[in-house]
Design an enzyme around this catalytic site. Structure first.
Site, PDB file in Angstrom:
ATOM      1  N   GLU A 292       0.977  -1.216   0.183  1.00  0.00           N
ATOM      2  CA  GLU A 292      -0.011  -0.123   0.009  1.00  0.00           C
ATOM      3  C   GLU A 292       0.471   0.517   0.243  1.00  0.00           C
ATOM      4  O   GLU A 292       0.223   2.628   0.067  1.00  0.00           O
ATOM      5  CB  GLU A 292      -0.915  -0.366   0.848  1.00  0.00           C
ATOM      6  CG  GLU A 292      -1.666  -0.985   1.198  1.00  0.00           C
ATOM      7  CD  GLU A 292      -3.006  -0.756   2.095  1.00  0.00           C
ATOM      8  OE1 GLU A 292      -3.865  -0.292   2.326  1.00  0.00           O
ATOM      9  OE2 GLU A 292      -2.187  -1.645   3.425  1.00  0.00           O
TER      10      GLU A 292
ATOM     11  N   GLY B  13       0.011   1.537   4.277  1.00  0.00           N
ATOM     12  CA  GLY B  13      -0.607   3.110   3.316  1.00  0.00           C
ATOM     13  C   GLY B  13       0.476   4.396   3.242  1.00  0.00           C
ATOM     14  O   GLY B  13       0.883   4.651   4.299  1.00  0.00           O
TER      15      GLY B  13
ATOM     16  N   GLY C 284      21.460   8.100   7.894  1.00  0.00           N
ATOM     17  CA  GLY C 284      21.977   9.158   8.957  1.00  0.00           C
ATOM     18  C   GLY C 284      20.981   9.648  10.384  1.00  0.00           C
ATOM     19  O   GLY C 284      21.522  10.153  11.145  1.00  0.00           O
TER      20      GLY C 284
END
Length: 397
Positions: A265, A282, A331
């Site tokens: 999704e 999603g 990072g």
């Protein structure tokens, strides 16, 4: 040995041995015959190539027949080149039919697919200029549209592993076209004919403008694979059986995809790979080599959950969770308590993790069973040993 009608399998095998004995002969690592779409304005421009069958490190006997059939049709092949592309003719088809004679009646359903291609071509009265053959002898940067498409097919058909093929320069080779269903249109052709086409009501309904076609324009997926919006998967993506691609914010780029049943999704960028049983929530985004990973290709392990709108820029191992909205980059400074660090070490006995409080994301890349979260009081990124099992709904995959 010239190609006459071959009467038996033994004669066919002898023919193959003779073909391969010629000086400089090389087996093609990939080959196939495609029906091409040419430019409406420039007929010499190949816009796309449709391969009914592609061969990748396989079927070398058929490759030998194709090579001999070309030679007998006075189409010479330079084996020292990395690839060879030519328009086939009726003489080529006739030669190949003669060589494949022992297999013509056997070439049905899933048997002898290359022979089936030749049989179909022999039924076409005039094959014209729209059928092209590609022989790829080395996996180097492609030089032709046909070579690019052959490699995209190899990835999408799962005959070649993701990230294993050289596609350098592919964007420069392919033409940016308007896609109308499965037909590509040159943009300049549409501009030149816009007035006439619009007044006559023949202007096409354009689905997209891109150099790459959609996956479903060329690939028939596995029976248990669902793609709810064809625009969400680009040609050259690789989808393992059981993958579900939902509409909305989902997207799978070329040279990216899944290794097993996966719920998608979110976005799987180019070069990103997702393991079996994982869930890309999603709006979640797995960064690609050109979108924030400094060239580090991202692999997501099995049974891992990427929460809605999360961003992942490092490889993750099995059984990981990235909470909704959390960003994990190379990072990113991630806080781990001593107790949680001990549990993470136990889950990753081969990892070398220092005794400290803060880690950069890249120091945790590829590790299993980590739950990436955000401390709601301090806003810090934190990591803990995951205690939740990620399991997809078997009825949906």
């Amino acid at each position: 040995m010239a190609i006459n009608t071959i009467g038996s399998v033994d004669e066919f095998k002898a023919l193959i041995t003779d073909i391969k004995s010629q000086e400089g002969y090389r087996d093609p690592i990939g080959f196939g015959i495609a029906r091409v779409d040419r430019g409406q304005k420039n007929a010499d421009k190949i816009l796309q190539a449709n391969f009914p069958i592609i061969n990748w490190n396989e079927n070398f006997g058929s490759g030998a027949v194709f090579i001999k059939a070309l030679q007998e049709a006075n189409i010479n092949i330079d084996f020292s080149e990395s690839e060879f592309v030519a328009t086939i003719n009726d003489e080529f088809v006739k030669n190949a039919m003669s060589a494949f004679n022992p297999y013509l009646d056997l070439a049905i359903e899933d048997e002898h697919k290359n022979v089936q291609v030749i049989k179909m071509l022999s039924s076409i009265e005039d094959i014209g200029k729209n059928f092209r053959i590609i022989l790829l002898f080395e996996d180097v940067a492609p030089k032709s549209v046909e070579a690019v498409y052959l490699k995209l097919y190899a990835l999408s058909k799962r005959k070649a592993k993701l990230r294993s093929l050289n596609l350098n320069g592919a964007f420069g080779i392919l033409t940016n076209v308007a896609w109308v269903g499965n037909t590509p249109y040159e943009l300049e052709y549409l501009r030149e004919n816009e007035i006439e086409m619009k007044l006559k009501g023949t202007f096409p309904c354009i689905d997209s403008v891109d150099k790459f076609p959609r996956y479903l324009q060329h690939i028939i997926p596995d029976d248990n694979t669902r793609i709810l919006d064809s625009s969400k998967v680009r040609m050259g993506a690789s989808l393992a059986g059981g993958t579900t691609v939902m509409p909305g914010a989902s997207y799978i780029n070329f040279n990216a995809g899944t290794l097993g049943p996966v719920m998608v999704e979110g976005r799987i960028s180019s070069s990103a790979i997702v393991g079996s049983g994982s869930d890309v929530g999603g709006g979640a985004s797995i960064l690609g080599v050109l979108s924030g990973t400094d060239g580090n290709p991202i692999s997501i392990g099995e049974n891992t959950l990427l929460g809605a709108n999360s961003i992942t820029g490092i490889p993750l191992g099995d059984g990981c969770i990235v909470d909704a909205g959390v960003t994990v980059l190379a990072g990113t400074k991630i806080k781990i308590s001593s107790d949680e660090l001990k549990l993470i070490r136990e889950a990753n006995p081969e990892a070398s993790l220092e005794e400290k409080e803060y880690f950069k994301g890249i120091e945790l890349q590829g590790l299993n069973g980590i739950h990436y979260r955000q401390d709601s009081t301090t806003g810090e990124a934190i990591a803990k040993r995951s205690t939740r099992e990620v399991k997809l709904n078997e009825d949906l995959h």
